[in-house]
Design an enzyme around this catalytic site. Structure first.
Site, short mmCIF file in Angstrom:
data_model
loop_
_atom_site.label_atom_id
_atom_site.label_comp_id
_atom_site.label_asym_id
_atom_site.label_seq_id
_atom_site.Cartn_x
_atom_site.Cartn_y
_atom_site.Cartn_z
N GLU A 42 0.71 -1.24 -0.01
CA GLU A 42 -0.02 0.12 0.02
C GLU A 42 0.82 1.30 -0.25
O GLU A 42 2.04 1.29 0.76
CB GLU A 42 -1.03 -0.07 1.21
N LYS A 109 -8.96 2.91 -2.60
CA LYS A 109 -9.42 2.40 -1.16
C LYS A 109 -10.81 2.82 -0.77
O LYS A 109 -11.15 4.08 -0.73
CB LYS A 109 -8.33 2.69 -0.07
N CYS A 145 -5.59 -2.71 2.10
CA CYS A 145 -5.57 -3.10 3.45
C CYS A 145 -6.93 -2.90 4.11
O CYS A 145 -7.52 -4.03 4.10
CB CYS A 145 -4.82 -1.84 3.85
#
Length: 562
Positions: A42, A109, A145
């Site tokens: 990430e 994200k 994540c």
């Protein structure tokens, strides 16, 4: 089956050019080893967390240019690369899906963590769209994540929508027990989504955070088929089995048809052992010291070696992290230092092979007392005289630091910092507080762990009663409860936010709990001025625990108020 490379990388926040080079090297290696897909961590382009760097437009532009250059070098490899995307002036924590020398798609994200050490909503907007990469070899999803942590989040949604494997890129920081927690969560998600998960995590120290790596491949049955080691860079190629292709219709799914390169070679996945207990914490501290020192441009460190257990453990960690030739220890005895303290410091230094200087502070201490004679008057020796010694030692270490360019490592532990049993500009002086998030009882556990590897810490250092040695016959127990009582109270009060009554209900004397809570509350102003230190618990001082210094809240002395 899809052949996927996981590049567990130690990146440097803000070093966009250096990170770009590392990612391109990883892509070349993935191609050479026959991988079809590569996952890197990430925000790999910027490093994690970039914090307010992302508010600089020049930083965003440089990161975007680097991501384009990375995509232009990917060839026929499918690479999933973390970077900061910008759309209409808004920025996103993103994954670039690179293929055929271009960015084929960008995933934003969805779930932005805003708890503990995370502050992503300060910077980023949430994404809404999913991307499923449809290939002849299988359907691949991508997420970032936190998107995997929510039971009904994007990872599961992608599995339901048809993903047979999901590449999840991460910057997941370490705390005790995190690896097992993370692994159990991913196994649950894989079974629920009926998909394989390729979990790629970053590794390395970044200010207070330590990233432990431990990248994983989980099959659709929730079994670990590959695990990278913790606390070190690692690269491995894994044949990832395909899960069941779900058929749920999801309006926000963008389907992209790509052709994967043919697989090559014959990968042998490795399943590294999962760290646990004191060994895992020790390795986290070692990596944190190494990266903080090296990434900030220092070569050597200097440590005040008192002959006590905290400075001993700090010196051992530093020697293991940096090599003994890069550690300078300084013993600074006073008239209140016991003879065995200097002997123990000498023996430890000899065992480690580090340089030890001996600088007595007695003459300087008495010169200060003479200077302050009229100001202090005839009052008996007290806290002012004790702290004066600590500050002379702190000044001595800082003078050596200024002369030689060494970084000072502070040696105080979490129990002391919690209770204010530390001297501002004295033993708190330093650039990094190695044991800042380690309670005193765990200091002993870490010493036992390290001595089991090779016995370097003299047993007398471990066995002696803790003492600051700032007045005759001083013991820590003169001012604080015994550490085996104190530390569980501190852990409950600090890490669990338990009330005085809740802690007392666990069997501790209420008056003791109240005293400890008062000490913790009153010392906030000190901790705000302390050096940063690596986070190894669920709630560290600083990033995790943010209380106002000026604060009128106190729990009632009365166990039954009202």
């Amino acid at each position: 089956m899809v052949r996927i490379a996981m590049a567990q990388m130690n990146l440097l926040v803000g070093d966009i050019a250096g990170n770009q080079e590392m990612i391109i090297e990883a892509m070349a290696r993935a191609r050479d080893e026959g991988a079809q897909v590569l996952g890197v961590p990430e925000l790999a382009v910027t490093g994690y967390p970039p914090e307010d760097l992302v508010l600089k437009k020049s930083f965003i532009r440089a990161n975007l240019a680097a991501t384009e250059a990375i995509a232009a070098a990917c060839g026929d490899l499918l690479a999933v690369v973390g970077f900061v995307d910008e759309v209409d002036g808004e920025i996103y924590n993103a994954a670039a899906i690179c293929h055929d020398n271009r960015i084929a798609a960008i995933y934003h994200k969805h779930i932005l963590p805003n708890y503990g050490v995370f502050d992503e909503r300060r910077y980023f907007r949430s994404g809404r769209l999913h991307h499923l990469i449809e290939t002849k070899d299988g359907v691949i999803g991508v997420c970032v994540c936190e998107d995997a942590w929510t039971p009904t989040g994007p990872l599961v949604t992608q599995g339901d929508a048809g993903a047979q494997l999901v590449v999840n890129i991460n910057a997941s920081p370490f705390h005790k027990g995190k690896m097992l927690e993370r692994e159990q969560m991913l196994c649950d998600r894989a079974r629920r989504a009926k998909t394989s998960i390729v979990y790629v995590n970053t590794v390395g120290g970044q200010d207070e955070l330590v990233f432990d790596g431990g990248s994983l491949v989980i099959d659709p049955e929730g079994e670990v088929i590959a695990r990278s080691p913790q606390f070190t860079e690692h690269f491995q190629v894994v044949d990832v089995p395909l899960g069941h292709a779900g058929e749920t219709s999801v309006a926000s799914v963008d389907r992209i048809a790509l052709k994967l390169r043919p697989p090559g070679g014959k990968p042998v996945p490795s399943v590294a052992p999962r760290g646990e207990g004191s060994g895992e914490v020790y390795e986290a501290l070692r990596l944190a010291v190494h990266d903080y020192v090296r990434k900030n441009g220092f070569e050597r460190v200097v440590i005040g070696l008192s002959g006590g257990v905290d400075s001993a453990l700090t010196a051992v960690i530093a020697a293991d992290a940096l090599g003994p030739t890069n550690v300078l220890c300084v013993a600074m005895p006073s008239e209140f230092s016991s003879g065995h303290s200097l002997e123990d410091a000498q023996k430890l230094a000899a065992n480690l092979g580090v340089e030890l200087l001996e600088v007595s502070i007695a003459a300087t201490y008495h010169a200060y007392l003479k200077m302050l004679e009229e100001t202090f008057g005839p009052a008996p020796m007290g806290l002012a005289e004790e702290n004066l010694q600590a500050r002379i030692r702190g000044n001595t270490l800082m003078a050596i630091s200024n002369r030689y360019g060494h970084l000072v490592l502070a040696t105080g532990n979490k129990s002391e910092l919690a209770c204010g049993y530390a001297t501002l500009y004295g033993d708190m002086a330093g650039g990094l507080a190695v044991l800042k998030d380690v309670f005193k009882t765990e200091v002993y556990e870490l010493c036992a762990y390290r001595n089991a590897v090779s016995e370097v810490i003299p047993q007398r250092i471990i066995d002696k009663a803790p003492s600051a040695e700032l007045r005759p016959d001083q013991k820590d127990s003169d001012s604080l409860p015994a550490y085996d009582v104190l530390d569980p109270i501190l852990e409950a009060y600090i890490e669990e936010d338990a009330s005085v009554d809740e802690i007392a209900a666990q069997g501790y004397e209420r008056a003791v709990v109240m005293k400890v809570s008062r000490l913790v509350d009153r010392a906030e102003y000190k901790r705000r001025q302390a050096a940063p230190g690596p986070k190894v618990t669920t709630k560290a001082f600083g990033r995790d625990r943010r209380l106002p210094i000026t604060n009128g809240w106190r729990e009632s002395e009365d166990p039954n108020p009202g």
